[in-house]
Design a protein around this motif. Structure first.
Motif, short mmCIF file in Angstrom:
data_model
loop_
_atom_site.label_atom_id
_atom_site.label_comp_id
_atom_site.label_asym_id
_atom_site.label_seq_id
_atom_site.Cartn_x
_atom_site.Cartn_y
_atom_site.Cartn_z
N UNK A 2 -7.56 1.31 5.70
CA UNK A 2 -7.21 2.40 4.78
C UNK A 2 -6.81 1.79 3.45
N UNK A 3 -7.20 2.43 2.36
CA UNK A 3 -6.86 1.94 1.03
C UNK A 3 -7.95 1.04 0.48
N UNK A 4 -7.61 0.29 -0.55
CA UNK A 4 -8.55 -0.64 -1.19
C UNK A 4 -7.73 -1.67 -1.96
N UNK B 127 -13.35 -9.76 -5.43
CA UNK B 127 -14.02 -8.89 -4.47
C UNK B 127 -13.23 -7.60 -4.34
N UNK B 128 -13.93 -6.49 -4.44
CA UNK B 128 -13.34 -5.17 -4.27
C UNK B 128 -13.52 -4.82 -2.80
N UNK B 129 -12.43 -4.93 -2.01
CA UNK B 129 -12.51 -4.70 -0.57
C UNK B 129 -12.01 -3.30 -0.24
N UNK B 130 -12.80 -2.60 0.55
CA UNK B 130 -12.48 -1.22 0.93
C UNK B 130 -13.00 -0.99 2.35
N UNK B 131 -12.64 0.14 2.96
CA UNK B 131 -13.10 0.41 4.32
C UNK B 131 -14.63 0.33 4.42
N UNK C 209 -1.35 1.07 -7.90
CA UNK C 209 -0.79 0.56 -6.64
C UNK C 209 -0.94 1.63 -5.56
N UNK C 210 -1.49 1.24 -4.42
CA UNK C 210 -1.67 2.18 -3.30
C UNK C 210 -1.35 1.48 -1.98
N UNK C 211 -1.14 2.28 -0.95
CA UNK C 211 -0.88 1.75 0.39
C UNK C 211 -2.18 1.25 1.00
#
Length: 142
Positions: free
Chosen positions: A71-73, A105-109, A130-132
């Motif tokens: 969850x998040x990025x 690197x843009x890491x996401x689900x 900023x995100x969880x």
């Protein structure tokens, strides 16, 4: 580094079936857990992303680092170890560094990132805000 979609995780000759099995179980328990220690173990993490200047650069010698966002990025910054300056000697399979990002690197689900010992990295870097983040990091003994 290897960055790809999660469904391609076994296409690189690294025998990562233990990750596929772990993800199918859909369990998340914050902290370190054994899969087949010392060969494989996992760490479930939750945190808030931050500015790049607040992060730390690290590298490992014995293990591959395999990052999967649930969850998040986040952005993971990467540099070659030969371009980095050691700031804390190697201990417990990590060493700290000062460096400048050569790759981001843009890491996401839906994606995974594998980092090798020569790749110094800084994780938890925020994208726009900023995100969880809920994340699994797997360690595979080389």
């Amino acid at each position: 580094m290897i960055f790809d979609r999660i469904e391609k995780i076994n296409e690189y000759g690294l025998d990562l079936n233990f990750i596929v099995d772990d993800l199918k179980q859909k369990k998340f328990v914050k902290g370190k857990y054994n899969i087949d220690e010392p060969n494989f173990f996992g760490i479930d993490l939750e945190y808030i992303t931050k500015d790049s200047k607040e992060g730390i650069w690290e590298a490992h010698r014995k293990y591959l680092d395999i990052h999967i966002i649930l969850e998040g990025k986040e952005i993971i910054e990467i540099a070659d170890i030969n371009e980095a300056e050691s700031t804390k000697e190697y201990e417990d399979d990590y060493e700290l560094f000062n460096s400048i990002a050569q790759h981001k690197i843009y890491l996401r689900p839906g994606y995974f990132l594998i980092l090798f010992p020569h790749e110094v990295h800084k994780t938890s870097v925020k994208t726009d805000e900023a995100i969880a983040v809920k994340k699994k990091v797997f360690k595979k003994l080389l």
